[in-house]
Motif scaffolding. Sequence first.
Motif, PDB file in Angstrom:
ATOM      1  N   ALA A  34       0.826  -1.195   0.000  1.00 11.96           N
ATOM      2  CA  ALA A  34       0.000   0.000   0.000  1.00 11.96           C
ATOM      3  C   ALA A  34       0.869   1.258   0.000  1.00 11.96           C
ATOM      4  O   ALA A  34       1.978   1.269   0.550  1.00 11.96           O
ATOM      5  N   ARG A  35       0.361   2.313  -0.601  1.00  9.33           N
ATOM      6  CA  ARG A  35       1.086   3.570  -0.580  1.00  9.33           C
ATOM      7  C   ARG A  35       1.102   4.141   0.838  1.00  9.33           C
ATOM      8  O   ARG A  35       2.087   4.732   1.270  1.00  9.33           O
ATOM      9  N   HIS A  36      -0.012   3.973   1.549  1.00 11.30           N
ATOM     10  CA  HIS A  36      -0.129   4.488   2.904  1.00 11.30           C
ATOM     11  C   HIS A  36      -0.630   3.389   3.841  1.00 11.30           C
ATOM     12  O   HIS A  36      -1.358   2.488   3.420  1.00 11.30           O
ATOM     13  N   ALA A  37      -0.264   3.497   5.114  1.00 10.35           N
ATOM     14  CA  ALA A  37      -0.726   2.549   6.127  1.00 10.35           C
ATOM     15  C   ALA A  37      -1.259   3.320   7.321  1.00 10.35           C
ATOM     16  O   ALA A  37      -0.846   4.457   7.585  1.00 10.35           O
ATOM     17  N   GLY A  38      -2.187   2.706   8.037  1.00  5.04           N
ATOM     18  CA  GLY A  38      -2.738   3.346   9.212  1.00  5.04           C
ATOM     19  C   GLY A  38      -3.354   2.339  10.154  1.00  5.04           C
ATOM     20  O   GLY A  38      -3.447   1.139   9.850  1.00  5.04           O
ATOM     21  N   ILE A  39      -3.759   2.819  11.315  1.00  2.00           N
ATOM     22  CA  ILE A  39      -4.431   1.973  12.298  1.00  2.00           C
ATOM     23  C   ILE A  39      -5.917   1.971  11.985  1.00  2.00           C
ATOM     24  O   ILE A  39      -6.570   3.010  11.992  1.00  2.00           O
ATOM     25  N   LEU A  40      -6.458   0.788  11.711  1.00  4.77           N
ATOM     26  CA  LEU A  40      -7.856   0.645  11.307  1.00  4.77           C
ATOM     27  C   LEU A  40      -8.771   0.269  12.463  1.00  4.77           C
ATOM     28  O   LEU A  40      -9.986   0.479  12.391  1.00  4.77           O
ATOM     29  N   GLY A  41      -8.217  -0.315  13.500  1.00  9.18           N
ATOM     30  CA  GLY A  41      -9.031  -0.737  14.627  1.00  9.18           C
ATOM     31  C   GLY A  41      -8.204  -0.869  15.890  1.00  9.18           C
ATOM     32  O   GLY A  41      -7.013  -1.209  15.831  1.00  9.18           O
ATOM     33  N   ILE A  42      -8.833  -0.568  17.014  1.00 10.12           N
ATOM     34  CA  ILE A  42      -8.187  -0.675  18.330  1.00 10.12           C
ATOM     35  C   ILE A  42      -9.061  -1.547  19.222  1.00 10.12           C
ATOM     36  O   ILE A  42     -10.292  -1.439  19.210  1.00 10.12           O
ATOM     37  N   GLY A  43      -8.431  -2.416  19.998  1.00  9.20           N
ATOM     38  CA  GLY A  43      -9.161  -3.243  20.959  1.00  9.20           C
ATOM     39  C   GLY A  43      -8.443  -3.262  22.292  1.00  9.20           C
ATOM     40  O   GLY A  43      -7.233  -2.989  22.365  1.00  9.20           O
ATOM     41  N   ALA A  44      -9.173  -3.565  23.347  1.00  8.85           N
ATOM     42  CA  ALA A  44      -8.574  -3.583  24.678  1.00  8.85           C
ATOM     43  C   ALA A  44      -9.231  -4.643  25.535  1.00  8.85           C
ATOM     44  O   ALA A  44     -10.402  -4.993  25.354  1.00  8.85           O
ATOM     45  N   TYR A  45      -8.440  -5.164  26.465  1.00  6.82           N
ATOM     46  CA  TYR A  45      -8.971  -6.091  27.461  1.00  6.82           C
ATOM     47  C   TYR A  45      -8.365  -5.758  28.813  1.00  6.82           C
ATOM     48  O   TYR A  45      -7.145  -5.730  28.980  1.00  6.82           O
ATOM     49  N   ARG A  46      -9.244  -5.486  29.767  1.00  8.97           N
ATOM     50  CA  ARG A  46      -8.839  -5.257  31.154  1.00  8.97           C
ATOM     51  C   ARG A  46      -9.433  -6.366  32.010  1.00  8.97           C
ATOM     52  O   ARG A  46     -10.647  -6.570  32.007  1.00  8.97           O
ATOM     53  N   PRO A  47      -8.605  -7.086  32.745  1.00  4.10           N
ATOM     54  CA  PRO A  47      -9.130  -8.175  33.583  1.00  4.10           C
ATOM     55  C   PRO A  47     -10.194  -7.676  34.551  1.00  4.10           C
ATOM     56  O   PRO A  47     -10.194  -6.500  34.953  1.00  4.10           O
ATOM     57  N   ARG A  48     -11.100  -8.567  34.922  1.00  4.95           N
ATOM     58  CA  ARG A  48     -12.213  -8.188  35.790  1.00  4.95           C
ATOM     59  C   ARG A  48     -11.778  -7.800  37.198  1.00  4.95           C
ATOM     60  O   ARG A  48     -12.405  -6.958  37.839  1.00  4.95           O
ATOM     61  N   ARG A  49     -10.707  -8.408  37.660  1.00  2.00           N
ATOM     62  CA  ARG A  49     -10.307  -8.162  39.042  1.00  2.00           C
ATOM     63  C   ARG A  49      -9.670  -6.785  39.187  1.00  2.00           C
ATOM     64  O   ARG A  49      -8.629  -6.494  38.590  1.00  2.00           O
ATOM     65  N   VAL A  50     -10.293  -5.925  39.976  1.00  6.02           N
ATOM     66  CA  VAL A  50      -9.788  -4.585  40.240  1.00  6.02           C
ATOM     67  C   VAL A  50      -9.139  -4.580  41.625  1.00  6.02           C
ATOM     68  O   VAL A  50      -9.755  -4.989  42.611  1.00  6.02           O
ATOM     69  N   VAL A  51      -7.902  -4.115  41.687  1.00  6.87           N
ATOM     70  CA  VAL A  51      -7.133  -4.123  42.928  1.00  6.87           C
ATOM     71  C   VAL A  51      -6.829  -2.682  43.326  1.00  6.87           C
ATOM     72  O   VAL A  51      -6.176  -1.948  42.581  1.00  6.87           O
ATOM     73  N   ASP A  52      -7.317  -2.261  44.476  1.00  5.01           N
ATOM     74  CA  ASP A  52      -7.052  -0.891  44.915  1.00  5.01           C
ATOM     75  C   ASP A  52      -5.786  -0.835  45.758  1.00  5.01           C
ATOM     76  O   ASP A  52      -5.169  -1.853  46.086  1.00  5.01           O
TER      77      ASP A  52
END
Length: 356
Positions: A34-52
């Motif tokens: 391709a002449r140009h490239a880019g970011i087409l999609g972003i994904g994320a995963y954060r574990p359920r366990r929240v630690v304060d």
Amino acid sequence: MSLLRRKSHSPTSADDSGAPHPKGTGSISTVSGARHAGILGIGAYRPRRVVDNHEICQVLDSNDEWIRERSGIITRHFAGDGESVVDMSEAAARDAIAMAGIDPEQIGCIIVATVSHPYQTPAAAPLVAIRIGADTAAAFDISAACAGYCHGITLASDMVRSGTAEYALVIGVERLSDFTDPTDRGTAFIFADGAGAAVIGPTESEGIGPTIWGSDGNNWDAIAQRDSWIDVRDQDLGWPAIVMQGQTVFRWAVWGMAPVAQRALDAAGVTVADLDAFIPHQANMRIIDAMAKQLKLPADVAIARDIETSGNTSAASVPLATERLLREGLAPRGGLALQLGFGAGLSYAAQVIRLP
């Protein structure tokens, strides 16, 4: 008769000196991308366990106020029992692929940036490939710690432009809770778990600017695994943890990375006034604020501060912060962002990107 002797009697052309010419005198075919490239999609995963911080301080000799003041961290996520680097990578990758609107079979390469996959081999990436249905994709891991994701973006965009892959998947993922000493006041409250992913593919206009990257191997021990696997084996040292020289890293990041970020802006031909977002590695809130001040970012530039509730997730921190900015509407889709990764090695990489 030996192979060497048979070859001496095989037909070949020769010059006047009698020396044979190579058989293949034609050019090697290449592919174009391709002449140009880019970011087409972003994904994320954060574990359920929240630690304060209060839970951290049940083991660590510290308190909530001290941790907030030193790092800006209030909570972080820890992976659950049996929740692996591959599991988290798969979840983030599926979201990125869905946003990009492509089929997994179209992905030609998968790059996983991580320092916490517990197997020296095989890499995590081939296992992710099978999980998401990109069975024949090239797949490998890279180890550049907190700069790993930005390194992966560089490799992937170059692949798309060269024609090596039509689409590439970059994942930053860590399960640092496995490699953290819960009694170490320098790291126990900082590190956390999570995964972020990006699909790189062809675009109509440039979506990824030139990368400014490098390393400072003289300070390799500023962030490092405390013991080598050989030492663990031979000296019965127990499970190795990651340790950090906090003041050294702080000074290096604050005074060394702002110039790198500025060079990335210059290379892309943009100024801070053109930016919609600044997405640095989520190492420490004070580092983030100091870099923003040095860059003289305008007040309307969104600054990623995902560290407050996600902690320092090393290679996962930049894509996790990017996903949050977009999900919460703090940065516009299609806007310009400066992203910067830096950490163990000491390695760094920065580039201007167009948000998907």
